[in-house]
Design a protein around this motif. Structure first.
Motif, PDB file in Angstrom:
ATOM      1  N   ALA A  70      18.293 -53.048 -16.337  1.00  9.41           N
ATOM      2  CA  ALA A  70      19.235 -53.789 -15.505  1.00  9.41           C
ATOM      3  C   ALA A  70      20.101 -52.846 -14.678  1.00  9.41           C
ATOM      4  CB  ALA A  70      20.110 -54.679 -16.384  1.00  9.41           C
ATOM      5  N   ILE A  71      20.588 -51.787 -15.306  1.00 10.99           N
ATOM      6  CA  ILE A  71      21.442 -50.827 -14.602  1.00 10.99           C
ATOM      7  C   ILE A  71      20.675 -50.125 -13.489  1.00 10.99           C
ATOM      8  CG2 ILE A  71      22.684 -48.642 -14.870  1.00 10.99           C
ATOM      9  CD1 ILE A  71      23.411 -49.659 -17.736  1.00 10.99           C
ATOM     10  N   GLU A  72      19.421 -49.783 -13.758  1.00 14.55           N
ATOM     11  CA  GLU A  72      18.626 -49.023 -12.788  1.00 14.55           C
ATOM     12  C   GLU A  72      18.089 -49.884 -11.650  1.00 14.55           C
ATOM     13  OE1 GLU A  72      15.606 -47.317 -15.204  1.00 14.55           O
ATOM     14  OE2 GLU A  72      16.982 -45.954 -16.261  1.00 14.55           O
ATOM     15  N   ASN A  73      17.884 -51.175 -11.896  1.00 15.32           N
ATOM     16  CA  ASN A  73      17.183 -52.001 -10.907  1.00 15.32           C
ATOM     17  C   ASN A  73      18.071 -53.003 -10.172  1.00 15.32           C
ATOM     18  OD1 ASN A  73      14.070 -51.451 -11.196  1.00 15.32           O
ATOM     19  ND2 ASN A  73      14.893 -51.480 -13.280  1.00 15.32           N
ATOM     20  N   ARG A  74      19.331 -53.100 -10.562  1.00 15.05           N
ATOM     21  CA  ARG A  74      20.244 -54.003  -9.866  1.00 15.05           C
ATOM     22  C   ARG A  74      21.174 -53.190  -8.973  1.00 15.05           C
ATOM     23  NH1 ARG A  74      21.805 -58.942 -12.713  1.00 15.05           N
ATOM     24  NH2 ARG A  74      23.971 -58.334 -12.358  1.00 15.05           N
ATOM     25  N   ASN A  75      21.471 -53.729  -7.796  1.00 15.61           N
ATOM     26  CA  ASN A  75      22.433 -53.048  -6.942  1.00 15.61           C
ATOM     27  C   ASN A  75      23.836 -53.570  -7.241  1.00 15.61           C
ATOM     28  OD1 ASN A  75      23.071 -55.378  -5.162  1.00 15.61           O
ATOM     29  ND2 ASN A  75      20.937 -55.150  -4.510  1.00 15.61           N
ATOM     30  N   PRO A  76      24.879 -52.843  -6.837  1.00  8.79           N
ATOM     31  CA  PRO A  76      26.254 -53.236  -7.192  1.00  8.79           C
ATOM     32  C   PRO A  76      26.625 -54.644  -6.726  1.00  8.79           C
ATOM     33  CG  PRO A  76      26.216 -50.987  -6.363  1.00  8.79           C
ATOM     34  CD  PRO A  76      24.844 -51.551  -6.131  1.00  8.79           C
ATOM     35  N   GLU A  77      26.019 -55.110  -5.645  1.00 12.60           N
ATOM     36  CA  GLU A  77      26.341 -56.434  -5.121  1.00 12.60           C
ATOM     37  C   GLU A  77      25.871 -57.554  -6.046  1.00 12.60           C
ATOM     38  OE1 GLU A  77      24.960 -53.982  -3.238  1.00 12.60           O
ATOM     39  OE2 GLU A  77      26.870 -53.529  -2.244  1.00 12.60           O
ATOM     40  N   GLN A  78      25.001 -57.228  -7.018  1.00  9.70           N
ATOM     41  CA  GLN A  78      24.509 -58.245  -7.944  1.00  9.70           C
ATOM     42  C   GLN A  78      25.417 -58.429  -9.156  1.00  9.70           C
ATOM     43  OE1 GLN A  78      20.305 -56.415  -7.886  1.00  9.70           O
ATOM     44  NE2 GLN A  78      19.925 -58.564  -8.364  1.00  9.70           N
ATOM     45  N   GLY A  79      26.428 -57.597  -9.296  1.00 10.12           N
ATOM     46  CA  GLY A  79      27.318 -57.694 -10.433  1.00 10.12           C
ATOM     47  C   GLY A  79      27.057 -56.581 -11.435  1.00 10.12           C
ATOM     48  N   SER A  80      28.051 -56.258 -12.219  1.00 13.68           N
ATOM     49  CA  SER A  80      27.974 -55.134 -13.149  1.00 13.68           C
ATOM     50  C   SER A  80      27.135 -55.489 -14.376  1.00 13.68           C
ATOM     51  CB  SER A  80      29.382 -54.730 -13.598  1.00 13.68           C
ATOM     52  OG  SER A  80      29.985 -55.797 -14.324  1.00 13.68           O
ATOM     53  N   VAL A  81      26.721 -54.447 -15.092  1.00 12.08           N
ATOM     54  CA  VAL A  81      26.026 -54.586 -16.375  1.00 12.08           C
ATOM     55  C   VAL A  81      26.851 -53.825 -17.410  1.00 12.08           C
ATOM     56  CG1 VAL A  81      23.937 -54.131 -17.695  1.00 12.08           C
ATOM     57  CG2 VAL A  81      23.780 -54.732 -15.259  1.00 12.08           C
ATOM     58  N   THR A  82      27.270 -54.537 -18.472  1.00 13.42           N
ATOM     59  CA  THR A  82      28.056 -53.932 -19.547  1.00 13.42           C
ATOM     60  C   THR A  82      27.261 -54.009 -20.839  1.00 13.42           C
ATOM     61  OG1 THR A  82      30.094 -54.702 -18.472  1.00 13.42           O
ATOM     62  CG2 THR A  82      30.262 -53.953 -20.765  1.00 13.42           C
ATOM     63  N   PHE A  83      27.130 -52.867 -21.530  1.00 17.96           N
ATOM     64  CA  PHE A  83      26.349 -52.822 -22.772  1.00 17.96           C
ATOM     65  C   PHE A  83      27.236 -52.368 -23.919  1.00 17.96           C
ATOM     66  CE2 PHE A  83      23.071 -50.310 -25.359  1.00 17.96           C
ATOM     67  CZ  PHE A  83      22.693 -51.431 -26.088  1.00 17.96           C
ATOM     68  N   TYR A  84      27.366 -53.235 -24.923  1.00 17.83           N
ATOM     69  CA  TYR A  84      28.073 -52.886 -26.155  1.00 17.83           C
ATOM     70  C   TYR A  84      27.060 -52.801 -27.287  1.00 17.83           C
ATOM     71  CZ  TYR A  84      32.814 -53.773 -24.355  1.00 17.83           C
ATOM     72  OH  TYR A  84      33.999 -53.714 -23.659  1.00 17.83           O
ATOM     73  N   TRP A  85      27.094 -51.684 -28.035  1.00 16.89           N
ATOM     74  CA  TRP A  85      26.246 -51.592 -29.220  1.00 16.89           C
ATOM     75  C   TRP A  85      27.137 -51.395 -30.442  1.00 16.89           C
ATOM     76  CZ3 TRP A  85      26.465 -47.033 -31.994  1.00 16.89           C
ATOM     77  CH2 TRP A  85      26.940 -45.909 -31.330  1.00 16.89           C
ATOM     78  N   PHE A  86      26.596 -51.826 -31.582  1.00 15.63           N
ATOM     79  CA  PHE A  86      27.373 -51.864 -32.816  1.00 15.63           C
ATOM     80  C   PHE A  86      26.625 -51.069 -33.894  1.00 15.63           C
ATOM     81  CE2 PHE A  86      28.125 -55.510 -30.198  1.00 15.63           C
ATOM     82  CZ  PHE A  86      29.510 -55.636 -30.193  1.00 15.63           C
ATOM     83  N   GLY A  87      27.316 -50.135 -34.535  1.00 19.01           N
ATOM     84  CA  GLY A  87      26.695 -49.218 -35.476  1.00 19.01           C
ATOM     85  C   GLY A  87      26.182 -49.884 -36.734  1.00 19.01           C
TER      86      GLY A  87
END
Length: 311
Positions: free
Chosen positions: A256-273
């Motif tokens: 998602a981060i690599e294939n979306r441009n900024p105009e499409q909206g941000s991508v936020t990823f949270y991971w949990f240990g």
């Protein structure tokens, strides 16, 4: 290989959990919930199909009025929740307790789950088309509400596909998309579970298992859909997930981060240990989950405001 019903059963696992659910008596599970049914048209048969839904209200809600009136007059953001396999709308109670603090929630049972869509074929495209009509039903009642989607596990594949279709078919963009324990594609899930490790070396593994699923449209290719959705995306995944491998959620976030441009909206990823022990179903018990949701909705509001500023 030859049995589509067996393939769909193994993909969707439409077994009631909890067993013998009392959909008409939601107060047995959680307070301030209304049970309703939305009629949609099965596009392959033109037959009417009834989809079961719970409307989860704020915990302290004390108003009256019909379900339609509640949705029509609500000033809250609306969340459409799509669950995963081996579930029905009476299962994710701890999720609802979190969601209801931020949204007016519609928890939908896909056709074939609970008492939804009795007799309708369980196919990816059929379920997605049901969800397109459910969106239209909600939007028809409340044309101005901000609508979010939250998908869990299989529901992530359905929600990304639904939002891509909304954009492609109707030029509709929802406020935001939240993916909990997501994956890149069904084939990637199969290739990363114990079943594949045992049988994947067999020469006929692809032709007897993977190819029939592709042929029958059981693909759930979120890795394709997510790049064509014009809404901010929040991805949540636990490193000790024993159902959907963590690396697939991480890969989806990277795609998602690599294939979306900024105009499409941000991508936020949270991971949990792993030490937190959230596995596949308990991310919503994270003490800071409300802050994560509030931060994401703020991102969505800022994105939409900036997107529509006059030039």
């Amino acid at each position: 290989m030859l049995s589509l019903p067996f393939q769909t059963f193994m993909v969707f696992i439409p077994i009631d959990s909890p067993r013998n659910p009392q959909f008409d008596s939601p107060e047995q599970y959680i307070s301030n919930v209304r049970n309703l049914y939305i009629n949609v048209t099965d596009q392959s048969t033109s037959r009417e199909v009834s989809i079961g839904v719970w409307l989860i209200l704020p915990e302290n809600y004390s108003g009256t009025g019909s379900i339609q009136e509640i949705i029509r007059t609500s000033s809250r953001d609306i969340l459409i929740y799509l669950h995963g396999v081996y579930a029905n709308r009476a299962k994710p109670i701890k999720q609802y307790e979190v969601f209801r603090r931020h949204f007016l929630v519609l928890a939908v049972d896909h056709r074939g789950y609970g008492d939804s869509g009795q007799g309708a074929d369980m196919t990816e495209i059929g379920i997605v088309e049901d969800h397109l009509q459910i969106y239209e039903w909600v939007r028809g009642l409340n044309p101005t509400a901000d609508i979010y989607y939250w998908g869990h596990s299989l529901g992530t594949g359905l929600s990304t596909h639904t939002l891509r279709r909304l954009k492609d078919d109707k030029n509709v963009v929802v406020k935001g998309l939240i993916l909990e324990s997501p994956f890149t594609s069904l084939e990637d899930v199969i290739n990363n579970i114990v079943f594949e490790q045992i049988f994947g070396w067999l020469a006929y593994f692809n032709s007897t298992l993977l190819r029939p699923l592709r042929k029958n449209g059981l693909e759930f290719r979120s890795l394709d859909h997510i790049g064509l959705i014009d809404s901010p995306v929040l991805i949540l995944h636990a490193k000790d997930d024993g159902v959907v491998p963590f690396k697939l959620g991480q890969q989806l976030a990277n795609i998602a981060i690599e294939n979306r441009n900024p105009e499409q909206g941000s991508v936020t990823f949270y991971w949990f240990g792993e030490e937190l022990g959230y596995n596949h179903n308990d991310i919503v018990t994270y003490p800071q989950i409300h802050n994560i949701i509030e931060n994401f909705t703020a991102i969505c509001r800022a994105y939409n405001t900036a997107k529509f500023l006059p030039i």
